[in-house]
Design a protein around this motif. Sequence first.
Motif, PDB file in Angstrom:
ATOM      1  N   MET A  84     -32.371  39.268  38.179  1.00  0.00           N
ATOM      2  CA  MET A  84     -31.851  40.616  38.213  1.00  0.00           C
ATOM      3  C   MET A  84     -30.837  40.830  39.073  1.00  0.00           C
ATOM      4  O   MET A  84     -30.001  41.509  38.995  1.00  0.00           O
ATOM      5  CB  MET A  84     -33.033  41.545  39.000  1.00  0.00           C
ATOM      6  N   ASN A  85     -30.721  40.047  40.215  1.00  0.00           N
ATOM      7  CA  ASN A  85     -29.385  40.190  41.085  1.00  0.00           C
ATOM      8  C   ASN A  85     -28.204  39.675  40.367  1.00  0.00           C
ATOM      9  O   ASN A  85     -27.254  40.117  40.399  1.00  0.00           O
ATOM     10  CB  ASN A  85     -29.515  39.264  42.442  1.00  0.00           C
ATOM     11  N   GLY A  86     -28.285  38.588  39.545  1.00  0.00           N
ATOM     12  CA  GLY A  86     -27.157  38.092  38.785  1.00  0.00           C
ATOM     13  C   GLY A  86     -26.827  39.136  37.646  1.00  0.00           C
ATOM     14  O   GLY A  86     -25.540  39.336  37.505  1.00  0.00           O
ATOM     15  N   ALA A  87     -27.633  39.722  37.124  1.00  0.00           N
ATOM     16  CA  ALA A  87     -27.117  40.631  36.084  1.00  0.00           C
ATOM     17  C   ALA A  87     -26.398  41.969  36.893  1.00  0.00           C
ATOM     18  O   ALA A  87     -25.720  42.541  36.079  1.00  0.00           O
ATOM     19  CB  ALA A  87     -28.295  41.343  35.380  1.00  0.00           C
ATOM     20  N   ASN A  88     -27.023  42.500  37.739  1.00  0.00           N
ATOM     21  CA  ASN A  88     -26.436  43.458  38.628  1.00  0.00           C
ATOM     22  C   ASN A  88     -24.924  43.074  39.046  1.00  0.00           C
ATOM     23  O   ASN A  88     -23.832  43.745  39.168  1.00  0.00           O
ATOM     24  CB  ASN A  88     -27.123  43.734  39.981  1.00  0.00           C
ATOM     25  N   PHE A  89     -24.694  41.704  39.504  1.00  0.00           N
ATOM     26  CA  PHE A  89     -23.496  41.252  40.006  1.00  0.00           C
ATOM     27  C   PHE A  89     -22.258  41.154  38.939  1.00  0.00           C
ATOM     28  O   PHE A  89     -21.472  41.661  39.097  1.00  0.00           O
ATOM     29  CB  PHE A  89     -23.519  39.752  40.402  1.00  0.00           C
ATOM     30  N   ILE A  90     -22.746  40.927  37.766  1.00  0.00           N
ATOM     31  CA  ILE A  90     -21.615  41.040  36.518  1.00  0.00           C
ATOM     32  C   ILE A  90     -21.625  42.136  35.689  1.00  0.00           C
ATOM     33  O   ILE A  90     -20.858  42.465  35.000  1.00  0.00           O
ATOM     34  CB  ILE A  90     -22.154  40.083  35.472  1.00  0.00           C
ATOM     35  N   ASP A  91     -22.404  43.205  36.235  1.00  0.00           N
ATOM     36  CA  ASP A  91     -22.284  44.634  35.723  1.00  0.00           C
ATOM     37  C   ASP A  91     -20.982  45.282  36.317  1.00  0.00           C
ATOM     38  O   ASP A  91     -21.060  46.400  36.999  1.00  0.00           O
ATOM     39  CB  ASP A  91     -23.704  45.403  35.853  1.00  0.00           C
ATOM     40  N   GLY A  92     -20.065  44.856  36.355  1.00  0.00           N
ATOM     41  CA  GLY A  92     -18.726  45.502  37.102  1.00  0.00           C
ATOM     42  C   GLY A  92     -17.695  45.659  36.011  1.00  0.00           C
ATOM     43  O   GLY A  92     -16.635  46.322  36.310  1.00  0.00           O
ATOM     44  N   MET A  93     -17.754  45.295  34.910  1.00  0.00           N
ATOM     45  CA  MET A  93     -16.662  45.370  33.870  1.00  0.00           C
ATOM     46  C   MET A  93     -17.291  46.303  32.776  1.00  0.00           C
ATOM     47  O   MET A  93     -18.504  45.876  32.585  1.00  0.00           O
ATOM     48  CB  MET A  93     -16.054  44.012  33.453  1.00  0.00           C
ATOM     49  N   ASN A  94     -16.474  46.976  32.049  1.00  0.00           N
ATOM     50  CA  ASN A  94     -17.075  47.474  30.746  1.00  0.00           C
ATOM     51  C   ASN A  94     -17.630  46.347  29.761  1.00  0.00           C
ATOM     52  O   ASN A  94     -16.576  45.592  29.318  1.00  0.00           O
ATOM     53  CB  ASN A  94     -15.971  48.507  30.137  1.00  0.00           C
ATOM     54  N   GLY A  95     -18.806  46.409  29.355  1.00  0.00           N
ATOM     55  CA  GLY A  95     -19.330  45.718  28.314  1.00  0.00           C
ATOM     56  C   GLY A  95     -19.695  44.378  28.752  1.00  0.00           C
ATOM     57  O   GLY A  95     -20.302  43.411  28.023  1.00  0.00           O
ATOM     58  N   LEU A  96     -19.408  43.797  29.974  1.00  0.00           N
ATOM     59  CA  LEU A  96     -19.517  42.466  30.540  1.00  0.00           C
ATOM     60  C   LEU A  96     -21.091  41.908  30.598  1.00  0.00           C
ATOM     61  O   LEU A  96     -21.680  41.155  29.925  1.00  0.00           O
ATOM     62  CB  LEU A  96     -19.058  41.939  31.817  1.00  0.00           C
ATOM     63  N   ALA A  97     -21.799  42.868  31.293  1.00  0.00           N
ATOM     64  CA  ALA A  97     -23.223  42.605  31.359  1.00  0.00           C
ATOM     65  C   ALA A  97     -23.812  42.699  29.874  1.00  0.00           C
ATOM     66  O   ALA A  97     -24.926  42.019  29.497  1.00  0.00           O
ATOM     67  CB  ALA A  97     -24.018  43.608  32.452  1.00  0.00           C
ATOM     68  N   THR A  98     -23.466  43.941  29.259  1.00  0.00           N
ATOM     69  CA  THR A  98     -23.951  44.313  28.002  1.00  0.00           C
ATOM     70  C   THR A  98     -23.947  43.186  26.775  1.00  0.00           C
ATOM     71  O   THR A  98     -24.457  42.668  26.239  1.00  0.00           O
ATOM     72  CB  THR A  98     -23.423  45.632  27.253  1.00  0.00           C
ATOM     73  N   LEU A  99     -22.551  42.523  26.897  1.00  0.00           N
ATOM     74  CA  LEU A  99     -22.429  41.444  25.824  1.00  0.00           C
ATOM     75  C   LEU A  99     -22.991  40.046  26.492  1.00  0.00           C
ATOM     76  O   LEU A  99     -23.380  39.464  25.532  1.00  0.00           O
ATOM     77  CB  LEU A  99     -20.943  41.151  25.970  1.00  0.00           C
ATOM     78  N   PHE A 100     -23.230  39.869  27.918  1.00  0.00           N
ATOM     79  CA  PHE A 100     -24.148  38.611  28.228  1.00  0.00           C
ATOM     80  C   PHE A 100     -25.506  39.047  27.693  1.00  0.00           C
ATOM     81  O   PHE A 100     -25.990  37.833  26.938  1.00  0.00           O
ATOM     82  CB  PHE A 100     -24.157  38.889  29.771  1.00  0.00           C
ATOM     83  N   PHE A 101     -26.061  40.247  27.745  1.00  0.00           N
ATOM     84  CA  PHE A 101     -27.421  40.348  27.299  1.00  0.00           C
ATOM     85  C   PHE A 101     -27.590  40.290  25.745  1.00  0.00           C
ATOM     86  O   PHE A 101     -28.474  39.733  25.392  1.00  0.00           O
ATOM     87  CB  PHE A 101     -27.974  41.957  27.799  1.00  0.00           C
ATOM     88  N   LEU A 102     -26.401  40.598  24.876  1.00  0.00           N
ATOM     89  CA  LEU A 102     -26.469  40.426  23.626  1.00  0.00           C
ATOM     90  C   LEU A 102     -26.231  38.887  23.189  1.00  0.00           C
ATOM     91  O   LEU A 102     -26.916  38.432  22.397  1.00  0.00           O
ATOM     92  CB  LEU A 102     -25.260  41.208  22.957  1.00  0.00           C
ATOM     93  N   GLY A 103     -25.483  38.296  23.989  1.00  0.00           N
ATOM     94  CA  GLY A 103     -25.441  36.727  23.760  1.00  0.00           C
ATOM     95  C   GLY A 103     -26.774  36.067  24.048  1.00  0.00           C
ATOM     96  O   GLY A 103     -27.149  35.366  23.257  1.00  0.00           O
ATOM     97  N   ALA A 104     -27.339  36.567  25.157  1.00  0.00           N
ATOM     98  CA  ALA A 104     -28.642  35.897  25.535  1.00  0.00           C
ATOM     99  C   ALA A 104     -29.631  36.164  24.474  1.00  0.00           C
ATOM    100  O   ALA A 104     -30.705  35.242  24.126  1.00  0.00           O
ATOM    101  CB  ALA A 104     -29.194  36.390  26.909  1.00  0.00           C
ATOM    102  N   GLY A 105     -29.633  37.269  23.989  1.00  0.00           N
ATOM    103  CA  GLY A 105     -30.626  37.856  22.908  1.00  0.00           C
ATOM    104  C   GLY A 105     -30.298  37.009  21.736  1.00  0.00           C
ATOM    105  O   GLY A 105     -31.572  36.981  20.951  1.00  0.00           O
ATOM    106  N   CYS A 106     -29.155  36.943  21.284  1.00  0.00           N
ATOM    107  CA  CYS A 106     -28.779  36.066  20.217  1.00  0.00           C
ATOM    108  C   CYS A 106     -29.488  34.577  20.252  1.00  0.00           C
ATOM    109  O   CYS A 106     -30.119  33.878  19.210  1.00  0.00           O
ATOM    110  CB  CYS A 106     -27.482  35.997  19.793  1.00  0.00           C
ATOM    111  N   GLY A 107     -29.506  34.098  21.616  1.00  0.00           N
ATOM    112  CA  GLY A 107     -30.072  32.622  21.765  1.00  0.00           C
ATOM    113  C   GLY A 107     -31.541  32.908  21.820  1.00  0.00           C
ATOM    114  O   GLY A 107     -32.156  32.089  21.340  1.00  0.00           O
ATOM    115  N   CYS A 108     -32.191  34.095  21.936  1.00  0.00           N
ATOM    116  CA  CYS A 108     -33.766  34.255  21.989  1.00  0.00           C
ATOM    117  C   CYS A 108     -34.023  34.252  20.445  1.00  0.00           C
ATOM    118  O   CYS A 108     -35.284  33.726  20.229  1.00  0.00           O
ATOM    119  CB  CYS A 108     -34.128  35.455  22.598  1.00  0.00           C
ATOM    120  N   ILE A 109     -33.270  35.128  19.540  1.00  0.00           N
ATOM    121  CA  ILE A 109     -33.585  34.881  18.311  1.00  0.00           C
ATOM    122  C   ILE A 109     -33.509  33.339  17.754  1.00  0.00           C
ATOM    123  O   ILE A 109     -34.415  33.206  16.823  1.00  0.00           O
ATOM    124  CB  ILE A 109     -32.490  35.827  17.594  1.00  0.00           C
TER     125      ILE A 109
END
Length: 284
Positions: A84-109
């Motif tokens: 949770m803290n790490g996700a909040n850290f990287i939520d500082g640029m447009n798309g950065l946290a969202t693209l991380f979550f998308l990449g992670a989600g692709c790994g989950c798939i």
Amino acid sequence: SYNYNYQSLLYLIAPFMLISFIEDTLHNVSILIRLFFMIFTAFLINIYWIDAFPVIENIPIISYLLEFDVFVIVFFTLALVGLMNGANFIDGMNGLATLFFLGAGCGCITLAMIANDMEALMAIIPWLILMICFLVFNFPFGKFFLGDSGAYLMAILLGTWLINFFGSHQNISSWNAVLILIYPLLEVIYSATRKVIQGKSPFHPDRHHLHIKIYDIVFSATKKPLYANNVTTMFLALFWLAPAILLQFVYYSQLGIAVSIILISFCYLVIIYCTPSVSAENMI
């Protein structure tokens, strides 16, 4: 079987989400209060919502301690808090946290398809669709933002999915989860370690996170904040995209996973050490 009853999960995290929303809107919630609710919420999730915990192998002492239930709860509570803290850290640029979550989600798939687990797959797909829809407004023009509450919520959903998945599929190495989450974990570990060495509080905010240092350099050269924002996000694709790509080739190999984690960590450390901090005068 996979626990996909997210309605009950939302009940557990509602108080913490309220605190996070208040911080997003009023900015008057102390970090210690947020940390308390974060830890308490992660504890409740692990006690009342997680069906089965992953087996953590090949960590001296820790792997032994995780044979005891109390240490399992403590370990995965801290893991969720770190994410949770790490996700909040990287939520500082447009798309950065969202693209991380998308990449992670692709790994989950990828993992769900490997395990032929349709319940887990159906649980992650709506989450990915939500992230894609949000990305349209978040990147590259920054019309909407996750904020603390959004970053925490997405991290909780991702973290609980991973814990339940690897708890249900103990034949698949849980080190794959570390590979998927390596970017925010590196941010938390490096930031906390650096501040402790410098004699500062780990909770003290600064501008020495990797994405902020890169942004400051690009902005000082161009004086275009949106451009600097987007360039930073795309430059960091090494960290938000590479894990999902590598996982497809190494998920079955402990050595391959370990080499991937070490390689990404090495790249992170080299880049952050070689990237200078920009003085306040150059940012004007």
